[in-house]
Design an enzyme around this catalytic site. Structure first.
Site, PDB file in Angstrom:
ATOM      1  N   ASP A  36       0.792  -1.243   0.000  1.00 29.49           N
ATOM      2  CA  ASP A  36       0.000   0.000   0.000  1.00 29.49           C
ATOM      3  C   ASP A  36       0.824   1.293   0.000  1.00 29.49           C
ATOM      4  O   ASP A  36       0.255   2.380   0.119  1.00 29.49           O
ATOM      5  CB  ASP A  36      -0.977   0.056   1.205  1.00 29.49           C
ATOM      6  N   HIS A 239      30.127   7.524  -5.113  1.00 29.61           N
ATOM      7  CA  HIS A 239      28.669   7.636  -4.939  1.00 29.61           C
ATOM      8  C   HIS A 239      28.246   7.297  -3.513  1.00 29.61           C
ATOM      9  O   HIS A 239      27.253   6.603  -3.296  1.00 29.61           O
ATOM     10  CB  HIS A 239      27.931   6.768  -5.963  1.00 29.61           C
ATOM     11  N   ASP A 256      27.724  16.739  -2.666  1.00 20.70           N
ATOM     12  CA  ASP A 256      27.258  16.719  -4.058  1.00 20.70           C
ATOM     13  C   ASP A 256      25.742  16.661  -3.972  1.00 20.70           C
ATOM     14  O   ASP A 256      25.169  15.612  -3.660  1.00 20.70           O
ATOM     15  CB  ASP A 256      27.840  15.482  -4.767  1.00 20.70           C
ATOM     16  N   ASP A 267      23.049  20.170 -10.269  1.00 23.31           N
ATOM     17  CA  ASP A 267      24.014  19.154  -9.823  1.00 23.31           C
ATOM     18  C   ASP A 267      25.301  19.880  -9.428  1.00 23.31           C
ATOM     19  O   ASP A 267      26.105  20.226 -10.291  1.00 23.31           O
ATOM     20  CB  ASP A 267      24.244  18.176 -10.994  1.00 23.31           C
ATOM     21  N   HIS A 346      37.108   9.467 -12.847  1.00 23.05           N
ATOM     22  CA  HIS A 346      35.813   9.639 -13.524  1.00 23.05           C
ATOM     23  C   HIS A 346      35.915  10.712 -14.600  1.00 23.05           C
ATOM     24  O   HIS A 346      36.914  11.435 -14.684  1.00 23.05           O
ATOM     25  CB  HIS A 346      34.708   9.957 -12.513  1.00 23.05           C
ATOM     26  N   HIS A 350      29.022  15.629 -17.834  1.00 23.72           N
ATOM     27  CA  HIS A 350      27.873  14.939 -18.436  1.00 23.72           C
ATOM     28  C   HIS A 350      26.838  15.994 -18.782  1.00 23.72           C
ATOM     29  O   HIS A 350      26.834  17.094 -18.202  1.00 23.72           O
ATOM     30  CB  HIS A 350      27.314  13.863 -17.492  1.00 23.72           C
ATOM     31  N   HIS A 357      22.004  12.867 -15.291  1.00 24.89           N
ATOM     32  CA  HIS A 357      22.888  12.460 -16.387  1.00 24.89           C
ATOM     33  C   HIS A 357      22.005  12.466 -17.621  1.00 24.89           C
ATOM     34  O   HIS A 357      21.348  11.480 -17.944  1.00 24.89           O
ATOM     35  CB  HIS A 357      23.492  11.076 -16.135  1.00 24.89           C
ATOM     36  N   GLU A 386      33.155  18.856 -13.518  1.00 18.88           N
ATOM     37  CA  GLU A 386      33.325  18.341 -12.157  1.00 18.88           C
ATOM     38  C   GLU A 386      34.570  17.460 -11.972  1.00 18.88           C
ATOM     39  O   GLU A 386      34.463  16.278 -11.657  1.00 18.88           O
ATOM     40  CB  GLU A 386      32.086  17.537 -11.759  1.00 18.88           C
ATOM     41  N   TYR A 390      41.003  12.065  -5.470  1.00 19.44           N
ATOM     42  CA  TYR A 390      40.626  11.211  -4.345  1.00 19.44           C
ATOM     43  C   TYR A 390      41.854  10.382  -3.967  1.00 19.44           C
ATOM     44  O   TYR A 390      42.358   9.609  -4.788  1.00 19.44           O
ATOM     45  CB  TYR A 390      39.455  10.293  -4.751  1.00 19.44           C
ATOM     46  N   ARG A 407      35.977  17.212  -4.868  1.00 20.52           N
ATOM     47  CA  ARG A 407      35.371  17.405  -6.196  1.00 20.52           C
ATOM     48  C   ARG A 407      34.747  18.799  -6.189  1.00 20.52           C
ATOM     49  O   ARG A 407      34.222  19.241  -5.153  1.00 20.52           O
ATOM     50  CB  ARG A 407      34.311  16.329  -6.476  1.00 20.52           C
ATOM     51  N   GLU A 409      32.073  20.927  -8.609  1.00 20.30           N
ATOM     52  CA  GLU A 409      31.166  20.684  -9.748  1.00 20.30           C
ATOM     53  C   GLU A 409      30.251  21.871  -9.966  1.00 20.30           C
ATOM     54  O   GLU A 409      29.558  22.315  -9.043  1.00 20.30           O
ATOM     55  CB  GLU A 409      30.314  19.438  -9.472  1.00 20.30           C
TER      56      GLU A 409
HETATM   57  N1  GLY Z   1      25.628  13.756  -8.710  1.00 20.55           N
HETATM   58  C1  GLY Z   1      25.979  12.872  -9.733  1.00 20.55           C
HETATM   59  C2  GLY Z   1      27.033  13.409 -10.554  1.00 20.55           C
HETATM   60  O1  GLY Z   1      27.684  14.343 -10.175  1.00 20.55           O
HETATM   61  O2  GLY Z   1      27.246  12.999 -11.657  1.00 20.55           O
HETATM   62 MN    MN Z   2      27.438  15.501 -12.034  1.00 24.57          MN
HETATM   63 MN    MN Z   3      27.072  15.752  -8.785  1.00 24.58          MN
END
Ligand code: GLY
Ligand code: MN
Ligand code: MN
Length: 442
Positions: A36, A239, A256, A267, A346, A350, A357, A386, A390, A407, A409
């Site tokens: 429910d 993540h 983030d 983002d 990374h 994006h 994304h 971004e 690390y 990071r 971004e």
């Molecule tokens: N928050 C996900 C990214 O930065 O791609």
């Molecule tokens: Mn991002």
């Molecule tokens: Mn992000």
């Protein structure tokens, strides 16, 4: 002006592309959390882009050919259900408000859709959004297209609609850009607030709670994704969303977090010291990442390849980490063996939009020799920039750098001559961050 005119115009633009073809797009179903209880419903982004209609399970047909029109199938009005779950538009009101030419109850879709499709078969293309499961229709969708088609014993070719829509979605309209600017403003404000209430001894989830509260107080009902509030070594998990550690004096805090406004994501990532003062090692790495991010943003110019910001960021990070003796090989060897990936693993960017994304190719279709080039930036693209660094505890790296995860971004709009940073309200210079952290603590 009816705000759904923009959605109607998208359907008209799609009809021009479809020619004689027909597009079929369905909204997502609700998703059960447990008995429910459903997860908050969020429309499928393609469906939303073409309709703005907010109810689950609805289906739209967009018809090209000599009778171009758009048709919506949605739940019938049902008072007994509305008592529990609220307003249902019903077909009549759905057509009126969302500017569809025809509308029907979803209960009749298996009767009416085949009749409509009959005029489109054989030899006409049917476009739909593929899902992961293949079927004898060539593309699997969550509407019963194969059944509708086989009633006429004709198997049409199903074509991939996502590529057409991805190209449309990659170029943002003025209206979309205005919403994305506001989404970034709200998220930047939430980051500023998080900075001002950060102090040792609080828990990561308490900071997350303040961020979510800021989103909502400022008009954004939902986050665009699960916020990452990662202190100390947690920031080295890209993540990390547990958000359950205590903030330790001397650690950095990486946040983030972005909100969703009218379905459009922001983002933003900022990293700063829990106690308001960068250590010398933290400052060194922060400055390397900040230089990388600024150089990368400088490469966001119409006509530049999508990977230009990433390459600029790598260049800065490699130079910086060699200077700090964190990377000990020669520059050539670092590039050849991609040794920087131990610390920056990374991509830098994006697309950003309805999805965090977002839709849109990153590479052109391959040429005959199998090679494909990155796409080029065009005015009204929106992307993130971004870079990060690390450093896991590692005997090859001086100890003062261990556990640092940084990071930075921003959300960047491609303009006619360069770029505009939509998230520029969120501070990122070292002295600004040091002046801001903890300044609302009693
Ligand atoms: N928050 C996900 C990214 O930065 O791609
Ligand atoms: Mn991002
Ligand atoms: Mn992000």
């Amino acid at each position: 002006m009816n705000k759904y005119i923009e959605f109607q115009n998208r359907r008209k633009n799609l009809i021009d592309i479809l020619g004689d073809g027909i597009a079929i797009i369905s909204n997502s179903d609700e998703s059960s959390r447990n008995r429910d209880c459903e997860y908050p419903f969020r429309s499928d982004s393609y469906f939303h882009y073409l309709s703005g209609f907010p109810e689950p399970e609805a289906v739209i047909l967009i018809l090209g050919g000599n009778q171009p029109r758009s048709v919506i199938f949605c739940k019938p009005k049902e008072e007994s259900k509305e008592i529990w779950n609220g307003y249902i538009y019903g077909p009549e009101e759905a057509a009126k408000q969302f500017l569809f030419d025809e509308s029907y109850s979803l209960d009749d879709i298996d009767k009416i859709a085949p009749k409509i499709l009959r005029n489109y078969i054989p030899n006409k293309n049917i476009y739909c959004i593929p899902t992961k499961i293949p079927s004898n229709c060539g593309l699997k969708t969550n509407v019963n297209i194969q059944n509708w088609l086989s009633k006429k014993s004709v198997v049409n070719e199903c074509c991939d609609l996502s590529k057409i829509l991805d190209n449309m979605r990659r170029l943002k309209s003025e209206g979309e850009i205005n919403i994305m600017q506001e989404s970034a403003n709200i998220a930047a404000q939430a980051h500023i607030h998080a900075m001002s209430i950060t102090k040792p001894g609080k828990y990561e989830y308490q900071i997350e709670g303040e961020i979510l509260n800021q989103f909502m107080q400022n008009g954004a009902r939902y986050p665009a994704y699960s916020s990452i509030v990662a202190s100390g070594i947690n920031a080295c998990t890209l993540h990390y969303i547990e958000n359950n550690s205590i903030l330790n004096d001397g650690d950095l805090l990486l946040i983030d977090a972005g909100c969703e406004l009218e379905s459009y994501a922001s983002d933003i990532t900022r990293t700063y010291p829990v106690n308001g003062k960068f250590s010398s090692a933290q400052k060194d790495i922060y400055q390397v990442v900040l230089n990388a991010q600024k150089e990368a943003i400088n490469k966001v110019i119409p006509g530049n390849y999508f990977d230009a910001p990433h390459n600029a960021a790598i260049e800065q990070i490699v130079n910086g980490l060699i200077d700090l003796k964190i990377l000990k090989a020669s520059r050539d060897e670092v590039f050849e063996k991609e040794l920087y990936k131990e610390f920056f693993m990374h991509r830098t960017s994006h697309w950003l939009g309805l999805d965090v994304h977002d839709a849109g190719q990153y590479f052109e279709d391959p040429t005959e020799d199998g090679k494909s080039k990155p796409v080029k930036f065009e005015e009204n693209n929106v992307l993130t920039v971004e870079p990060g660094c690390y450093i896991k505890p590692n005997s090859n790296v001086p100890k003062e750098f261990w556990g640092i995860g940084i990071r930075i971004e921003d959300d960047v709009l491609v303009t006619s001559s360069g770029s505009k940073v939509l998230s520029e309200n969120a501070p990122k210079e070292i002295e600004d961050l040091e002046g801001m952290v903890g300044n609302l603590n009693e």
